[in-house]
Design a protein around this motif. Structure first.
Motif, PDB file in Angstrom:
ATOM      1  N   ILE A 241      -7.243  -0.246  10.095  1.00  0.00           N
ATOM      2  CA  ILE A 241      -8.228  -0.946  10.927  1.00  0.00           C
ATOM      3  C   ILE A 241      -8.135  -2.455  10.717  1.00  0.00           C
ATOM      4  O   ILE A 241      -8.132  -3.229  11.674  1.00  0.00           O
ATOM      5  CB  ILE A 241      -9.653  -0.425  10.637  1.00  0.00           C
ATOM      6  CG1 ILE A 241      -9.781   1.006  11.164  1.00  0.00           C
ATOM      7  CG2 ILE A 241     -10.707  -1.334  11.238  1.00  0.00           C
ATOM      8  CD1 ILE A 241     -11.072   1.698  10.769  1.00  0.00           C
ATOM      9  N   ASP A 242      -8.024  -2.872   9.478  1.00  0.00           N
ATOM     10  CA  ASP A 242      -7.871  -4.307   9.215  1.00  0.00           C
ATOM     11  C   ASP A 242      -6.660  -4.864   9.946  1.00  0.00           C
ATOM     12  O   ASP A 242      -6.716  -5.943  10.536  1.00  0.00           O
ATOM     13  CB  ASP A 242      -7.686  -4.560   7.719  1.00  0.00           C
ATOM     14  CG  ASP A 242      -8.980  -4.440   6.945  1.00  0.00           C
ATOM     15  OD1 ASP A 242     -10.043  -4.457   7.585  1.00  0.00           O
ATOM     16  OD2 ASP A 242      -8.919  -4.332   5.724  1.00  0.00           O
TER      17      ASP A 242
ATOM     18  N   ARG B 223     -14.743   7.169  11.549  1.00  0.00           N
ATOM     19  CA  ARG B 223     -15.970   6.840  10.859  1.00  0.00           C
ATOM     20  C   ARG B 223     -16.042   5.342  10.575  1.00  0.00           C
ATOM     21  O   ARG B 223     -17.062   4.690  10.798  1.00  0.00           O
ATOM     22  CB  ARG B 223     -16.046   7.633   9.561  1.00  0.00           C
ATOM     23  CG  ARG B 223     -17.348   7.479   8.832  1.00  0.00           C
ATOM     24  CD  ARG B 223     -17.326   8.308   7.567  1.00  0.00           C
ATOM     25  NE  ARG B 223     -18.253   7.769   6.623  1.00  0.00           N
ATOM     26  CZ  ARG B 223     -19.507   8.171   6.533  1.00  0.00           C
ATOM     27  NH1 ARG B 223     -19.950   9.140   7.297  1.00  0.00           N
ATOM     28  NH2 ARG B 223     -20.320   7.625   5.647  1.00  0.00           N
ATOM     29  N   LEU B 224     -14.931   4.802  10.068  1.00  0.00           N
ATOM     30  CA  LEU B 224     -14.938   3.379   9.716  1.00  0.00           C
ATOM     31  C   LEU B 224     -14.990   2.498  10.965  1.00  0.00           C
ATOM     32  O   LEU B 224     -15.496   1.384  10.931  1.00  0.00           O
ATOM     33  CB  LEU B 224     -13.705   3.025   8.878  1.00  0.00           C
ATOM     34  CG  LEU B 224     -13.669   3.658   7.487  1.00  0.00           C
ATOM     35  CD1 LEU B 224     -12.376   3.296   6.764  1.00  0.00           C
ATOM     36  CD2 LEU B 224     -14.869   3.224   6.649  1.00  0.00           C
TER      37      LEU B 224
ATOM     38  N   GLU C 192     -10.223  11.192  10.711  1.00  0.00           N
ATOM     39  CA  GLU C 192     -11.688  11.227  10.605  1.00  0.00           C
ATOM     40  C   GLU C 192     -12.216   9.999   9.863  1.00  0.00           C
ATOM     41  O   GLU C 192     -13.255   9.450  10.240  1.00  0.00           O
ATOM     42  CB  GLU C 192     -12.139  12.549   9.966  1.00  0.00           C
ATOM     43  CG  GLU C 192     -11.880  13.704  10.944  1.00  0.00           C
ATOM     44  CD  GLU C 192     -12.341  15.064  10.463  1.00  0.00           C
ATOM     45  OE1 GLU C 192     -12.715  15.176   9.285  1.00  0.00           O
ATOM     46  OE2 GLU C 192     -12.319  16.009  11.291  1.00  0.00           O
ATOM     47  N   ASN C 193     -11.515   9.583   8.821  1.00  0.00           N
ATOM     48  CA  ASN C 193     -11.919   8.341   8.155  1.00  0.00           C
ATOM     49  C   ASN C 193     -11.824   7.161   9.124  1.00  0.00           C
ATOM     50  O   ASN C 193     -12.675   6.273   9.125  1.00  0.00           O
ATOM     51  CB  ASN C 193     -11.034   8.064   6.931  1.00  0.00           C
ATOM     52  CG  ASN C 193     -11.454   8.878   5.728  1.00  0.00           C
ATOM     53  OD1 ASN C 193     -12.610   9.289   5.609  1.00  0.00           O
ATOM     54  ND2 ASN C 193     -10.518   9.119   4.825  1.00  0.00           N
TER      55      ASN C 193
ATOM     56  N   PHE D 169       2.497   6.861   1.146  1.00  0.00           N
ATOM     57  CA  PHE D 169       2.028   8.229   1.351  1.00  0.00           C
ATOM     58  C   PHE D 169       0.532   8.364   1.038  1.00  0.00           C
ATOM     59  O   PHE D 169       0.019   9.442   0.853  1.00  0.00           O
ATOM     60  CB  PHE D 169       2.879   9.195   0.517  1.00  0.00           C
ATOM     61  CG  PHE D 169       4.347   9.060   0.834  1.00  0.00           C
ATOM     62  CD1 PHE D 169       4.844   9.534   2.047  1.00  0.00           C
ATOM     63  CD2 PHE D 169       5.207   8.417  -0.027  1.00  0.00           C
ATOM     64  CE1 PHE D 169       6.190   9.383   2.378  1.00  0.00           C
ATOM     65  CE2 PHE D 169       6.563   8.264   0.299  1.00  0.00           C
ATOM     66  CZ  PHE D 169       7.053   8.750   1.495  1.00  0.00           C
ATOM     67  N   LEU D 170      -0.123   7.243   0.980  1.00  0.00           N
ATOM     68  CA  LEU D 170      -1.556   7.194   0.686  1.00  0.00           C
ATOM     69  C   LEU D 170      -2.355   7.830   1.833  1.00  0.00           C
ATOM     70  O   LEU D 170      -2.003   7.687   2.990  1.00  0.00           O
ATOM     71  CB  LEU D 170      -1.953   5.726   0.526  1.00  0.00           C
ATOM     72  CG  LEU D 170      -3.346   5.363   0.043  1.00  0.00           C
ATOM     73  CD1 LEU D 170      -3.519   5.784  -1.410  1.00  0.00           C
ATOM     74  CD2 LEU D 170      -3.542   3.855   0.140  1.00  0.00           C
TER      75      LEU D 170
ATOM     76  N   GLY E 290      -8.881   2.245   6.351  1.00  0.00           N
ATOM     77  CA  GLY E 290      -9.420   0.887   6.289  1.00  0.00           C
ATOM     78  C   GLY E 290      -8.332  -0.163   6.452  1.00  0.00           C
ATOM     79  O   GLY E 290      -8.505  -1.150   7.161  1.00  0.00           O
ATOM     80  N   HIS E 291      -7.201   0.064   5.793  1.00  0.00           N
ATOM     81  CA  HIS E 291      -6.091  -0.888   5.931  1.00  0.00           C
ATOM     82  C   HIS E 291      -5.595  -0.934   7.362  1.00  0.00           C
ATOM     83  O   HIS E 291      -5.275  -2.000   7.887  1.00  0.00           O
ATOM     84  CB  HIS E 291      -4.925  -0.476   5.024  1.00  0.00           C
ATOM     85  CG  HIS E 291      -5.221  -0.619   3.570  1.00  0.00           C
ATOM     86  ND1 HIS E 291      -5.370  -1.835   2.971  1.00  0.00           N
ATOM     87  CD2 HIS E 291      -5.406   0.301   2.596  1.00  0.00           C
ATOM     88  CE1 HIS E 291      -5.624  -1.669   1.692  1.00  0.00           C
ATOM     89  NE2 HIS E 291      -5.655  -0.382   1.431  1.00  0.00           N
TER      90      HIS E 291
ATOM     91  N   VAL F 144       0.880  -1.164   0.000  1.00  0.00           N
ATOM     92  CA  VAL F 144       0.000   0.000   0.000  1.00  0.00           C
ATOM     93  C   VAL F 144       0.914   1.209   0.000  1.00  0.00           C
ATOM     94  O   VAL F 144       1.875   1.268   0.764  1.00  0.00           O
ATOM     95  CB  VAL F 144      -0.900   0.012   1.253  1.00  0.00           C
ATOM     96  CG1 VAL F 144      -1.600   1.343   1.402  1.00  0.00           C
ATOM     97  CG2 VAL F 144      -1.915  -1.110   1.171  1.00  0.00           C
ATOM     98  N   ASP F 145       0.643   2.137  -0.881  1.00  0.00           N
ATOM     99  CA  ASP F 145       1.543   3.281  -1.007  1.00  0.00           C
ATOM    100  C   ASP F 145       1.789   3.933   0.353  1.00  0.00           C
ATOM    101  O   ASP F 145       0.866   4.149   1.129  1.00  0.00           O
ATOM    102  CB  ASP F 145       0.958   4.299  -1.973  1.00  0.00           C
ATOM    103  CG  ASP F 145       1.894   5.478  -2.120  1.00  0.00           C
ATOM    104  OD1 ASP F 145       3.033   5.251  -2.540  1.00  0.00           O
ATOM    105  OD2 ASP F 145       1.494   6.595  -1.756  1.00  0.00           O
TER     106      ASP F 145
ATOM    107  N   ASP G 181      -6.367   8.674   1.364  1.00  0.00           N
ATOM    108  CA  ASP G 181      -7.821   8.487   1.338  1.00  0.00           C
ATOM    109  C   ASP G 181      -8.310   7.163   1.912  1.00  0.00           C
ATOM    110  O   ASP G 181      -9.238   7.135   2.701  1.00  0.00           O
ATOM    111  CB  ASP G 181      -8.346   8.624  -0.091  1.00  0.00           C
ATOM    112  CG  ASP G 181      -8.123  10.031  -0.625  1.00  0.00           C
ATOM    113  OD1 ASP G 181      -7.913  10.935   0.209  1.00  0.00           O
ATOM    114  OD2 ASP G 181      -8.148  10.220  -1.853  1.00  0.00           O
ATOM    115  N   THR G 182      -7.705   6.072   1.486  1.00  0.00           N
ATOM    116  CA  THR G 182      -8.281   4.782   1.858  1.00  0.00           C
ATOM    117  C   THR G 182      -7.471   4.046   2.919  1.00  0.00           C
ATOM    118  O   THR G 182      -7.769   2.909   3.248  1.00  0.00           O
ATOM    119  CB  THR G 182      -8.375   3.867   0.617  1.00  0.00           C
ATOM    120  OG1 THR G 182      -7.065   3.736   0.048  1.00  0.00           O
ATOM    121  CG2 THR G 182      -9.305   4.469  -0.418  1.00  0.00           C
TER     122      THR G 182
END
Lengths: 601, 601
Positions: free
Chosen positions: A480-481, A584-585, A580-581, A470-471, A477-478, A467-468, A473-474
């Protein structure tokens, strides 16, 4: 008990009264919290009053075997120690390998809850279901290694011992528990809690066995698990060959190896080479060691100055080496021996020394305070002395023994403590990986890579799992997993390294096969959510808020060159959406507060 | 051009005027949209007026080579065809392997934009940078195979041909383009658009070569890419051994193989065995075939009734087999031959036949309408006849040629069309995987597994890459990652199967090394976001709204037994959070509208 794979019995030890009381563990409670970290967290949050003072007499200290301890599953030898951390004030579950976890379970108890404070030093003996307390005055003051040897002679030679060293006795706030000589429940200062109770050690032995409830399902899961561990490169080759020290070069290559209290990641290539797992293998290395049922065997046995012992892990090399500008394997290995004997967390010690060195560099701290020791980055020859002073709380060591945040506050520069919620960061530069940055900020026990999800691993696996780094947005989720998967490892008693090759599908099949519980992967994941929600509720009760889910100021304001660009974590552009993501997740509100208990739990 | 790896030239073909005009492709535009799908989408959305009628004279049809076509990177032979779909009304980029893409690029043009309508059938010839139009009246009415052979003789024997068959000529709404006999740009009816322009084929040849701009970086990336493809089990063993038909048993084992127009997933084990890749290998299989530069070689060469040709892919076996209750490899293989020659998408044909069969089962449709053919699920012996009738638009085939949604609407039961945005679903049951369910709902071209992210793969990889199939909270992030990665594969011209082993880090290094562009993984990911935002904007312009990001009613209301439980996708509990998390992580508003162009683009 109709569910199999457990004793269904815990042991309550009240040290103030000297009482030992077995208690039943209901099937519903076990299925709700599994074991290890989960069961410790569940017990502390549901069954105990909130411990206002982590070192107070009433604060419980909970030892729990992993749910799969006692099975034959690969790496299923890990156990947890749960309490309120005296270093951070958060909940903490410290996790350790070795052989103690399965021995505890086979002794007849799934968990031991210790409360109160003994008037005199004692040790707890559990042999084949029989528990007893013994005076330990003659053991008090011994290092963990000597105490372990003496206790095995006293109890039974096959016994497994979990002991504190002098650091725990004397209240070093990052004191650890040591078993099998060099396996430690390291983080958050559980050793200080144990010391505050005048409890020197737990000694356990038992021969109970646990047949699998659903043999066919269990065997199929076991076969698949073994196959996956054998076939994935990380568990099949990288860890067996070089152990965690193999990370030194990998992290340096990825601009993740911290330097000078996380001021930069610029090491000279020849220094990295000196510190590397490759060099360790060529020089001090004798052979691999492994925990219970481990096919990976990432431990390093070494010989330094004629003394054989456990070699430094990556975290020790990074935090007591690279981050201090010290690249001498021998000096670090000797200091590591000391930490294992005194019973201290090398990450927090390293982070505290790094903060002290930056204070020294700035002239805030001088040789006057340090007792004559020049605390410059890279200064050689003082590491063992500083380690000993800290573990024994002597001289300047007394100040160091309170951790980096109290130290930096004392000198008026709290931002020089590279910690989250007061727990020193391990050896992974967060500016180089947004996943790990978010992991640090949200880990229940503070700046921790493991309960933060070991999310850093997402950035360097290569191939399709990458997973990049410097990512934005998503990435929540990673994270949290990874946190959920890690929480299940910690609760089942499996090693995080096995998770490099295993998924939660394997966890579910192993657990269902071993215990007979009707549970699938989704329901297991719900358990992980519950456990982490409970940890979060505890921390909220302890006064932590969204403001504490953050990173040291440095990472927001000081850009360093990474992958050819100057990078920092922009507070608004990067960090806010990450957090914040994440909330929320997780199903938490905007302040990071989980819903009232019950929903999906 | 200072950037390398491109011609920097496109060809504009106005068939109404018979004009051929080369045009420059600016470096900035190439770097913005890369190639393949990205460049097609960029061109259609930025440079062309919105095509109100997909089959209208002014609607452009855009052929684009992948950015890495012409390099030596493994699987770098794929190209894209972009237009507005006559089947769905959405934007569509159909993607194909074979050898056409690299040949187009080596002929001197990165892309060809075809507009207008020729008064007579023509074919376009490009040889070494020289383009010309030729009358094709004597080719009109030929199948793709015969046309290809004739055109190679006419142009040059080394030429590569991309042609339509009779289905494209006659306006079958899911007509495909065929190259190299059995490689098709299949989905969305690009063949009908080509037919509406009276264009039978593109024939290309060239010998231009493209040296890597940064040789060292490129070579390191190439080495790593080759190594990863060789070492991951899916690309190293599973696909080479069994091809995509190897999925039949895997999907059946995971309750994902659809049955009876997605009414259930219950197949008899012996039927699955008959349809399996293992059985194909034992019976009709002759040897593997591969596209340009492919080390995987998942294609199956077979012999049926003495005729050698391309074997059916998993999608054909699932959609023209299992989902119709047909398990005869020979019958399906023959129908597949026909689809390749007539030029038709086997997924949409299969989905349309399945809908027809359910209408027949319900008595809504009878032998009166079908011309005497009993359309019951599982009826044997009619598949080839139905395929031919559809491709030639004869009799009941004329109704079938409009796809499942128009068919089901015509008979007053639109919900029996198992499609999203009018595109028939491929062979993966969405109730068995929330990731794929969300992928279907959000794919820009409708019910598609590939542009939906091939998220289904998350559910069955095993080991640490496994994401629970019934996961809700964090799955949107995984789906977006998969969609972004897929969008980059489609733009770079790499195969989705290589992505099982590669990550976007490899993509970035290959692309930067080949073209010399200063771009890293994060920036490449931003390109993927831009491209998909542009697709979304096109679809919004075409009238699609949040209401269209949904699934066939069946999946919300009919529970089927999966993994021992009755499962459906609850509209409120499951689907709403999936979609809302997805919008949010994409940076779209609550109605699924992307921000105004520019932000992060």
């Amino acid at each position: 008990m109709t569910m199999m794979g457990y004793n269904g019995i815990g042991l309550d030890v009240d040290l103030s009264r000297g009482s030992l009381s077995p208690f039943p563990l209901e099937e519903g409670f076990l299925l709700r919290y599994l074991g290890g970290r989960g069961l410790g967290v569940g017990w502390l949050t549901e069954r105990e009053p909130f411990p206002e003072d982590p070192l107070g007499e009433e604060a419980p200290l909970i030892f729990v075997s992993g749910a799969l301890n006692g099975s034959s599953a690969p790496t299923s030898g890990r156990f947890s120690v749960t309490c309120r951390s005296p270093l951070t004030g958060t909940i903490v579950s410290a996790n350790s390998g070795g052989f103690f976890g399965p021995a505890l379970k086979r002794s007849g108890f799934d968990m031991v809850v210790v409360r109160g404070k003994s008037p005199k030093p004692v040790w707890l003996n559990i042999q084949e279901g029989e528990a007893s307390l013994h005076e330990a005055s003659d053991l008090w003051g011994l290092g963990a290694a000597a105490a372990t040897e003496r206790l095995r002679n006293l109890a039974s030679p096959q016994s497994r011992v979990l002991a504190i060293g002098q650091a725990g006795e004397r209240g070093v706030l990052f004191a650890s528990l040591v078993n099998d000589g060099d396996r430690t429940a390291g983080r958050g200062g559980c050793g200080a809690v144990m010391g505050s109770k005048n409890l020197k050690a737990l000694v356990v032995h038992g021969s109970r066995t646990f047949p699998a409830a659903k043999e066919e399902l269990y065997k199929a899961a076991l076969y698949q698990t073994q196959k996956l561990i054998r076939s994935f490169p990380v568990t099949a080759r990288a860890l067996p060959e070089l152990g965690t020290p193999g990370l030194v070069k990998l992290m340096a290559d990825h601009d993740m190896l911290p330097h000078r209290n996380f001021q930069d990641v610029s090491h000279r290539p020849e220094d990295v080479e000196l510190l590397s797992g490759e060099n360790l293998r060529k020089t001090l290395y004798v052979g691999p060691t492994g925990c219970a049922l481990c096919p990976i065997r990432c431990g390093r046995e070494i010989v330094v100055q004629g003394v054989r012992g456990g070699g430094p892990e990556y975290e020790t090399l990074a935090n007591m080496g690279a981050n201090l500008g010290i690249y001498d394997l021998q000096e670090i290995s000797l200091a590591n021996y000391l930490c294992n004997d005194l019973g201290m967390d090398t990450i927090s010690l390293g982070g505290t020394l790094a903060a002290a060195m930056e204070l020294f560099e700035r002239g805030v701290l001088t040789v006057k305070e340090t007792g004559g020791i020049p605390l410059a980055f890279g200064s050689k020859g003082f590491l063992c002395r500083l380690t000993e002073m800290t573990g024994l709380r002597e001289g300047f060591g007394k100040i160091l023994s309170e951790g980096s945040l109290r130290l930096a506050r004392r000198f008026g520069v709290p931002e020089l403590s590279i910690s989250v919620k007061g727990l020193e960061l391990p050896g992974y530069e967060p500016r180089a990986t947004t996943a790990q940055a978010l992991g640090y900020a949200t880990s229940p026990r503070g700046g921790c890579h493991l309960q933060g999800g070991y999310a850093v691993s997402l950035g360097f696996f290569g191939g399709s799992r990458e997973v990049d780094r410097f990512l934005i947005d998503t990435v929540a989720g990673h994270v949290i997993d990874q946190q959920d998967s890690g929480c299940l490892s910690d609760s089942l008693g499996l090693c995080r390294f096995a998770s490099f090759s295993l998924g939660e599908g394997e966890f579910a099949r192993l657990f269902a096969g071993f215990t007979g519980a009707e549970i699938d992967q989704t329901e297991l994941q719900d358990r992980a959510c519950l456990i982490q929600n409970q940890e979060r509720r505890f921390n909220i009760r302890a006064g932590f808020t969204r403001r504490d889910d953050t990173l040291p100021e440095r990472f927001f304001t000081e850009a360093i060159p990474l992958s050819g660009k100057n990078r920092l974590i922009d507070r608004e552009l990067h960090f806010r959406p990450l957090l914040e993501n994440y909330y929320r997740l997780r199903g938490w509100d905007e302040e990071g507060v989980p819903p009232a208990p019950g929903r999906k739990e």
